[in-house]
Design a protein around this motif. Structure first.
Motif, PDB file in Angstrom:
ATOM      1  N   PRO A  40      -3.824  10.488   1.026  1.00  0.00           N
ATOM      2  CA  PRO A  40      -5.145  10.832   1.586  1.00  0.00           C
ATOM      3  C   PRO A  40      -6.180   9.769   1.261  1.00  0.00           C
ATOM      4  CG  PRO A  40      -4.149  12.747   0.564  1.00  0.00           C
ATOM      5  CD  PRO A  40      -3.260  11.581   0.225  1.00  0.00           C
ATOM      6  N   GLY A  41      -6.878   9.317   2.276  1.00  0.00           N
ATOM      7  CA  GLY A  41      -7.928   8.342   2.098  1.00  0.00           C
ATOM      8  C   GLY A  41      -7.453   6.921   1.907  1.00  0.00           C
ATOM      9  N   LYS A  42      -6.156   6.706   2.014  1.00  0.00           N
ATOM     10  CA  LYS A  42      -5.609   5.360   1.828  1.00  0.00           C
ATOM     11  C   LYS A  42      -4.904   4.885   3.093  1.00  0.00           C
ATOM     12  CE  LYS A  42      -5.017   5.599  -3.179  1.00  0.00           C
ATOM     13  NZ  LYS A  42      -4.065   5.367  -4.316  1.00  0.00           N
ATOM     14  N   GLU A  43      -4.729   3.579   3.166  1.00  0.00           N
ATOM     15  CA  GLU A  43      -4.025   3.004   4.291  1.00  0.00           C
ATOM     16  C   GLU A  43      -2.524   3.241   4.153  1.00  0.00           C
ATOM     17  OE1 GLU A  43      -7.060  -0.708   5.343  1.00  0.00           O
ATOM     18  OE2 GLU A  43      -5.027  -1.099   4.632  1.00  0.00           O
ATOM     19  N   ARG A  44      -1.875   3.194   5.298  1.00  0.00           N
ATOM     20  CA  ARG A  44      -0.420   3.315   5.286  1.00  0.00           C
ATOM     21  C   ARG A  44       0.176   2.034   4.714  1.00  0.00           C
ATOM     22  NH1 ARG A  44       2.437   6.031  10.429  1.00  0.00           N
ATOM     23  NH2 ARG A  44       0.746   7.482   9.863  1.00  0.00           N
ATOM     24  N   GLU A  45       1.090   2.188   3.774  1.00  0.00           N
ATOM     25  CA  GLU A  45       1.682   1.033   3.133  1.00  0.00           C
ATOM     26  C   GLU A  45       3.205   1.104   3.201  1.00  0.00           C
ATOM     27  OE1 GLU A  45       1.339   0.696  -1.106  1.00  0.00           O
ATOM     28  OE2 GLU A  45       1.528   2.851  -1.454  1.00  0.00           O
ATOM     29  N   CYS A  46       3.787  -0.063   3.262  1.00  0.00           N
ATOM     30  CA  CYS A  46       5.245  -0.160   3.276  1.00  0.00           C
ATOM     31  C   CYS A  46       5.744  -0.079   1.836  1.00  0.00           C
ATOM     32  CB  CYS A  46       5.683  -1.473   3.919  1.00  0.00           C
ATOM     33  SG  CYS A  46       7.472  -1.670   4.030  1.00  0.00           S
ATOM     34  N   VAL A  47       6.627   0.836   1.574  1.00  0.00           N
ATOM     35  CA  VAL A  47       7.219   0.922   0.236  1.00  0.00           C
ATOM     36  C   VAL A  47       8.600   0.277   0.189  1.00  0.00           C
ATOM     37  CG1 VAL A  47       5.898   2.947  -0.436  1.00  0.00           C
ATOM     38  CG2 VAL A  47       8.129   3.252   0.634  1.00  0.00           C
ATOM     39  N   ALA A  48       9.290   0.266   1.324  1.00  0.00           N
ATOM     40  CA  ALA A  48      10.619  -0.348   1.373  1.00  0.00           C
ATOM     41  C   ALA A  48      10.968  -0.663   2.812  1.00  0.00           C
ATOM     42  CB  ALA A  48      11.673   0.567   0.769  1.00  0.00           C
TER      43      ALA A  48
END
Length: 124
Positions: A40-48
């Motif tokens: 919530p409130g954060k950008e979508r990020e690639c984890v893998a």
């Protein structure tokens, strides 16, 4: 539905979950696949991410804890998540990059098919 992610849930800190993504797409073995998360409130990020050659990327925040794997015969890509902590709480998405790129991408903009997301909540 071309990508369907499942396996999320509520887990205590230190616990583990295994996410799976089932694909109903042609040429799956030629696609780079990614796991992303969005809190919530954060950008979508690639984890893998894993490309068609099996080269793998991990975000620094999950290295040593998460393991991505793919089964081209079953058209699945899994994310084993160990030693979970509350900072891992997010909605997790699998995505496919259908550009036949030889390399994985970490930007969400490079992926054109997305699963519906599965929620992971880690309690402290």
């Amino acid at each position: 539905v071309q990508l369907q992610a499942f396996g999320g849930g509520l887990v205590q800190a230190g616990g583990f979950l295994r996410l799976s993504c089932a694909a109903s797409v042609r040429f799956f073995s030629n696609y780079a696949m990614g796991w992303f998360r969005q809190a919530p409130g954060k950008e979508r990020e690639c984890v893998a991410a894993i490309d068609r050659s099996g080269d793998i990327y991990y975000a620094d925040s999950v290295k040593g804890r998460f393991t991505v794997s793919r089964d081209n015969d079953k058209k699945t890509v899994d994310l084993q998540m160990n030693s979970l902590n509350p900072e891992d709480t997010a909605v997790y998405y699998c995505a496919a990059d259908r550009t036949f790129s030889s390399f994985y991408a970490t930007s969400p903009n490079s992926y054109d098919i997305w699963g519906q997301g599965t929620e992971v909540t880690v309690s402290s």
